[in-house]
Scaffold this motif. Structure first.
Motif, PDB file in Angstrom:
ATOM      1  N   VAL A   1      23.227  54.557  18.684  1.00 25.61           N
ATOM      2  CA  VAL A   1      23.765  54.692  17.259  1.00 25.61           C
ATOM      3  C   VAL A   1      22.226  54.473  16.439  1.00 25.61           C
TER       4      VAL A   1
ATOM      5  N   PHE B   1      24.885  58.794  19.049  1.00 23.99           N
ATOM      6  CA  PHE B   1      26.011  58.041  19.716  1.00 23.99           C
ATOM      7  C   PHE B   1      27.218  59.312  19.303  1.00 23.99           C
ATOM      8  N   ASP B   2      27.941  59.612  20.349  1.00 26.61           N
ATOM      9  CA  ASP B   2      29.149  60.514  20.562  1.00 26.61           C
ATOM     10  C   ASP B   2      30.299  59.634  20.658  1.00 26.61           C
ATOM     11  N   LYS B   3      30.970  59.076  19.892  1.00 24.80           N
ATOM     12  CA  LYS B   3      32.089  58.204  20.319  1.00 24.80           C
ATOM     13  C   LYS B   3      33.159  58.653  21.259  1.00 24.80           C
ATOM     14  N   LYS B   4      33.528  60.030  20.994  1.00 21.73           N
ATOM     15  CA  LYS B   4      34.396  60.714  21.921  1.00 21.73           C
ATOM     16  C   LYS B   4      34.044  60.857  23.356  1.00 21.73           C
TER      17      LYS B   4
ATOM     18  N   ARG C   1      24.834  51.480  23.427  1.00 19.34           N
ATOM     19  CA  ARG C   1      25.871  51.908  22.473  1.00 19.34           C
ATOM     20  C   ARG C   1      24.776  51.726  21.037  1.00 19.34           C
TER      21      ARG C   1
ATOM     22  N   GLU D   1      27.410  48.135  25.557  1.00 19.41           N
ATOM     23  CA  GLU D   1      27.127  47.845  24.226  1.00 19.41           C
ATOM     24  C   GLU D   1      25.681  47.573  23.700  1.00 19.41           C
TER      25      GLU D   1
ATOM     26  N   PHE E   1      31.225  59.197  24.908  1.00 18.08           N
ATOM     27  CA  PHE E   1      30.157  58.292  25.027  1.00 18.08           C
ATOM     28  C   PHE E   1      30.202  57.806  26.458  1.00 18.08           C
TER      29      PHE E   1
END
Length: 149
Positions: free
Chosen positions: A95, A100-103, A91, A88, A105
């Motif tokens: 961000v 940040f690449d959510k898919k 992350r 976290e 990460f």
């Protein structure tokens, strides 16, 4: 942890000596203080951040995210003797630096040099590979500063 560790000082409402953190970081990692100051800074609560824009960390989002993960994990490891860092924390820095690449990460975190992704769900952490983290950190510092190895 020592009495001036970030977690304790923050819990007691105190501020951390950020210059001491950078000096400790340099001594423990073997990276020159001046180079670290170009790339990192610590907040008064002891939290580590990168002092460069995300675009300086690599060509792709994946390369940037892995560089952030390695750098932040190394900062906590060397400056505060932390063997793990919550994803976290990574992350939030990804961000902030717009990488940040959510898919993908967790895939990126699993491939971050000098670390191993452990745990599941929201309790995932990056564990330091003590025999690899110094070289991985130096690589990130070199890239972030735009210098050749």
């Amino acid at each position: 942890m020592s009495s001036d560790a970030p977690d304790e000082a923050a819990a007691n409402g105190g501020e951390i000596d950020t210059e001491a953190l950078i000096r400790t970081f340099a001594e423990e990692s073997g990276v020159d203080v001046a180079e670290l100051v170009e790339v990192f800074y610590f907040e008064s609560d002891g939290s580590a951040h990168l002092n460069v824009s995300g675009r300086k960390l690599g060509e792709s989002t994946a390369a940037k995210a892995k560089a952030v993960a390695t750098a932040i994990a190394a900062a906590y490891h060397f400056a505060d003797d932390e063997p793990t860092v919550s994803v976290e924390v990574i992350r939030a820095e990804c961000v902030r630096l717009k990488c940040f690449d959510k898919k993908n990460f967790f895939t990126h975190m699993g491939a971050a040099p000098g670390t191993v992704l452990s745990g599941s769900g929201s309790s995932r952490v990056l564990r330091i590979k003590s025999n690899e983290i110094k070289a991985a950190l130096q690589g990130v510092v070199t890239v972030a500063r735009g210098t050749k190895e």
